[in-house]
Design a protein around this motif. Structure first.
Motif, PDB file in Angstrom:
ATOM      1  N   MET A  62       0.808  -1.219   0.000  1.00  0.00           N
ATOM      2  CA  MET A  62       0.000   0.000   0.000  1.00  0.00           C
ATOM      3  C   MET A  62       0.846   1.276   0.000  1.00  0.00           C
ATOM      4  O   MET A  62       0.447   2.291  -0.568  1.00  0.00           O
ATOM      5  N   SER A  63       2.022   1.226   0.637  1.00  0.00           N
ATOM      6  CA  SER A  63       2.876   2.418   0.705  1.00  0.00           C
ATOM      7  C   SER A  63       3.760   2.566  -0.530  1.00  0.00           C
ATOM      8  O   SER A  63       4.408   3.590  -0.713  1.00  0.00           O
ATOM      9  N   LYS A  64       3.802   1.515  -1.351  1.00  0.00           N
ATOM     10  CA  LYS A  64       4.551   1.529  -2.607  1.00  0.00           C
ATOM     11  C   LYS A  64       6.061   1.728  -2.391  1.00  0.00           C
ATOM     12  O   LYS A  64       6.734   2.421  -3.172  1.00  0.00           O
ATOM     13  N   VAL A  65       6.582   1.111  -1.328  1.00  0.00           N
ATOM     14  CA  VAL A  65       8.025   1.068  -1.095  1.00  0.00           C
ATOM     15  C   VAL A  65       8.432  -0.391  -0.902  1.00  0.00           C
ATOM     16  O   VAL A  65       7.578  -1.240  -0.658  1.00  0.00           O
ATOM     17  N   ASP A  66       9.723  -0.665  -0.994  1.00  0.00           N
ATOM     18  CA  ASP A  66      10.145  -2.055  -0.871  1.00  0.00           C
ATOM     19  C   ASP A  66      10.148  -2.507   0.589  1.00  0.00           C
ATOM     20  O   ASP A  66      10.033  -1.702   1.519  1.00  0.00           O
ATOM     21  N   LYS A  67      10.285  -3.813   0.774  1.00  0.00           N
ATOM     22  CA  LYS A  67      10.166  -4.408   2.107  1.00  0.00           C
ATOM     23  C   LYS A  67      11.238  -3.901   3.072  1.00  0.00           C
ATOM     24  O   LYS A  67      10.940  -3.630   4.233  1.00  0.00           O
ATOM     25  N   SER A  68      12.461  -3.741   2.589  1.00  0.00           N
ATOM     26  CA  SER A  68      13.528  -3.276   3.489  1.00  0.00           C
ATOM     27  C   SER A  68      13.258  -1.846   3.960  1.00  0.00           C
ATOM     28  O   SER A  68      13.504  -1.516   5.127  1.00  0.00           O
ATOM     29  N   MET A  69      12.725  -1.008   3.078  1.00  0.00           N
ATOM     30  CA  MET A  69      12.381   0.360   3.475  1.00  0.00           C
ATOM     31  C   MET A  69      11.227   0.358   4.470  1.00  0.00           C
ATOM     32  O   MET A  69      11.242   1.112   5.448  1.00  0.00           O
ATOM     33  N   THR A  70      10.232  -0.488   4.228  1.00  0.00           N
ATOM     34  CA  THR A  70       9.106  -0.593   5.165  1.00  0.00           C
ATOM     35  C   THR A  70       9.612  -1.015   6.541  1.00  0.00           C
ATOM     36  O   THR A  70       9.174  -0.476   7.556  1.00  0.00           O
ATOM     37  N   THR A  71      10.543  -1.953   6.586  1.00  0.00           N
ATOM     38  CA  THR A  71      11.117  -2.413   7.856  1.00  0.00           C
ATOM     39  C   THR A  71      11.780  -1.252   8.597  1.00  0.00           C
ATOM     40  O   THR A  71      11.597  -1.092   9.814  1.00  0.00           O
ATOM     41  N   LYS A  72      12.537  -0.423   7.883  1.00  0.00           N
ATOM     42  CA  LYS A  72      13.198   0.741   8.495  1.00  0.00           C
ATOM     43  C   LYS A  72      12.173   1.734   9.033  1.00  0.00           C
ATOM     44  O   LYS A  72      12.334   2.278  10.134  1.00  0.00           O
ATOM     45  N   ILE A  73      11.131   1.972   8.258  1.00  0.00           N
ATOM     46  CA  ILE A  73      10.089   2.912   8.679  1.00  0.00           C
ATOM     47  C   ILE A  73       9.400   2.399   9.939  1.00  0.00           C
ATOM     48  O   ILE A  73       9.186   3.158  10.897  1.00  0.00           O
ATOM     49  N   ILE A  74       9.062   1.121   9.950  1.00  0.00           N
ATOM     50  CA  ILE A  74       8.393   0.503  11.105  1.00  0.00           C
ATOM     51  C   ILE A  74       9.267   0.627  12.343  1.00  0.00           C
ATOM     52  O   ILE A  74       8.783   0.958  13.423  1.00  0.00           O
ATOM     53  N   LYS A  75      10.546   0.383  12.185  1.00  0.00           N
ATOM     54  CA  LYS A  75      11.474   0.483  13.330  1.00  0.00           C
ATOM     55  C   LYS A  75      11.475   1.911  13.893  1.00  0.00           C
ATOM     56  O   LYS A  75      11.409   2.107  15.108  1.00  0.00           O
ATOM     57  N   LYS A  76      11.544   2.909  13.000  1.00  0.00           N
ATOM     58  CA  LYS A  76      11.538   4.302  13.451  1.00  0.00           C
ATOM     59  C   LYS A  76      10.227   4.659  14.151  1.00  0.00           C
ATOM     60  O   LYS A  76      10.230   5.335  15.190  1.00  0.00           O
ATOM     61  N   LEU A  77       9.108   4.190  13.600  1.00  0.00           N
ATOM     62  CA  LEU A  77       7.810   4.487  14.219  1.00  0.00           C
ATOM     63  C   LEU A  77       7.665   3.786  15.566  1.00  0.00           C
ATOM     64  O   LEU A  77       7.066   4.344  16.494  1.00  0.00           O
ATOM     65  N   GLU A  78       8.231   2.592  15.697  1.00  0.00           N
ATOM     66  CA  GLU A  78       8.212   1.895  16.994  1.00  0.00           C
ATOM     67  C   GLU A  78       9.042   2.658  18.026  1.00  0.00           C
ATOM     68  O   GLU A  78       8.629   2.788  19.179  1.00  0.00           O
ATOM     69  N   GLU A  79      10.203   3.145  17.605  1.00  0.00           N
ATOM     70  CA  GLU A  79      11.074   3.904  18.514  1.00  0.00           C
ATOM     71  C   GLU A  79      10.388   5.179  19.008  1.00  0.00           C
ATOM     72  O   GLU A  79      10.644   5.635  20.122  1.00  0.00           O
ATOM     73  N   LYS A  80       9.517   5.745  18.195  1.00  0.00           N
ATOM     74  CA  LYS A  80       8.776   6.951  18.579  1.00  0.00           C
ATOM     75  C   LYS A  80       7.494   6.609  19.332  1.00  0.00           C
ATOM     76  O   LYS A  80       6.749   7.505  19.717  1.00  0.00           O
ATOM     77  N   ASP A  81       7.243   5.335  19.520  1.00  0.00           N
ATOM     78  CA  ASP A  81       6.051   4.827  20.212  1.00  0.00           C
ATOM     79  C   ASP A  81       4.757   5.185  19.484  1.00  0.00           C
ATOM     80  O   ASP A  81       3.727   5.403  20.100  1.00  0.00           O
TER      81      ASP A  81
END
Length: 149
Positions: A62-81
């Motif tokens: 849905m975000s139209k980015v690759d899996k590795s980029m999605t993983t990085k984004i998810i990690k950053k959003l988790e760190e920000k709670d």
């Protein structure tokens, strides 16, 4: 193709790029104030629209980015709670990504900004002009998507 037509195409592309740059700068300035980058913003909006959360595969598509980029984004959003991983399945790799209360509030703030921009767009153009612009932009985008597939 004659020179006049080439000039019009070049002019359109330059103006389209300039418009895109202005909107990008305005948008990024707002996101920076809210401690979110553009990729995080897209994920927050997508998750806000799916109350039961999204799998990593769904979010990637849905975000139209690759899996590795999605993983990085998810990690950053988790760190920000802003998000958490909801593991309702015994398979540790199978989980839904969901918004925390803080993430939900952040998504709502950003949605308000988008609503203001939509209103701004509506106020600048007549309904007919809006329809023409949207149709034209969608047409151009579709042609470029076809070229890249």
């Amino acid at each position: 193709m004659d020179n006049d037509n080439l000039y019009q195409i070049e002019s359109f592309l330059i103006n389209f790029r300039y418009f895109s740059k202005i909107m990008h700068q305005k948008f990024n300035a707002y996101l920076k104030k809210n401690d979110v980058d553009c990729s995080e913003f897209i994920c927050l909006l997508l998750l806000n629209r799916e109350k039961d959360g999204l799998s990593m595969a769904e979010l990637t598509k849905m975000s139209k980015v690759d899996k590795s980029m999605t993983t990085k984004i998810i990690k950053k959003l988790e760190e920000k709670d802003y998000i958490y991983r909801n593991r309702n399945n015994p398979n540790i790799r199978n989980y839904k990504i969901c918004l925390t209360e803080l993430g939900f509030e952040k998504a709502k703030q950003i949605e308000k900004m988008l609503l203001r921009e939509r209103e701004n767009f509506k106020n600048k153009f007549t309904k007919k002009e809006q329809s023409m612009l949207i149709t034209c932009c969608n047409f151009v985008l579709q042609k470029y998507i076809e070229d890249n597939n």
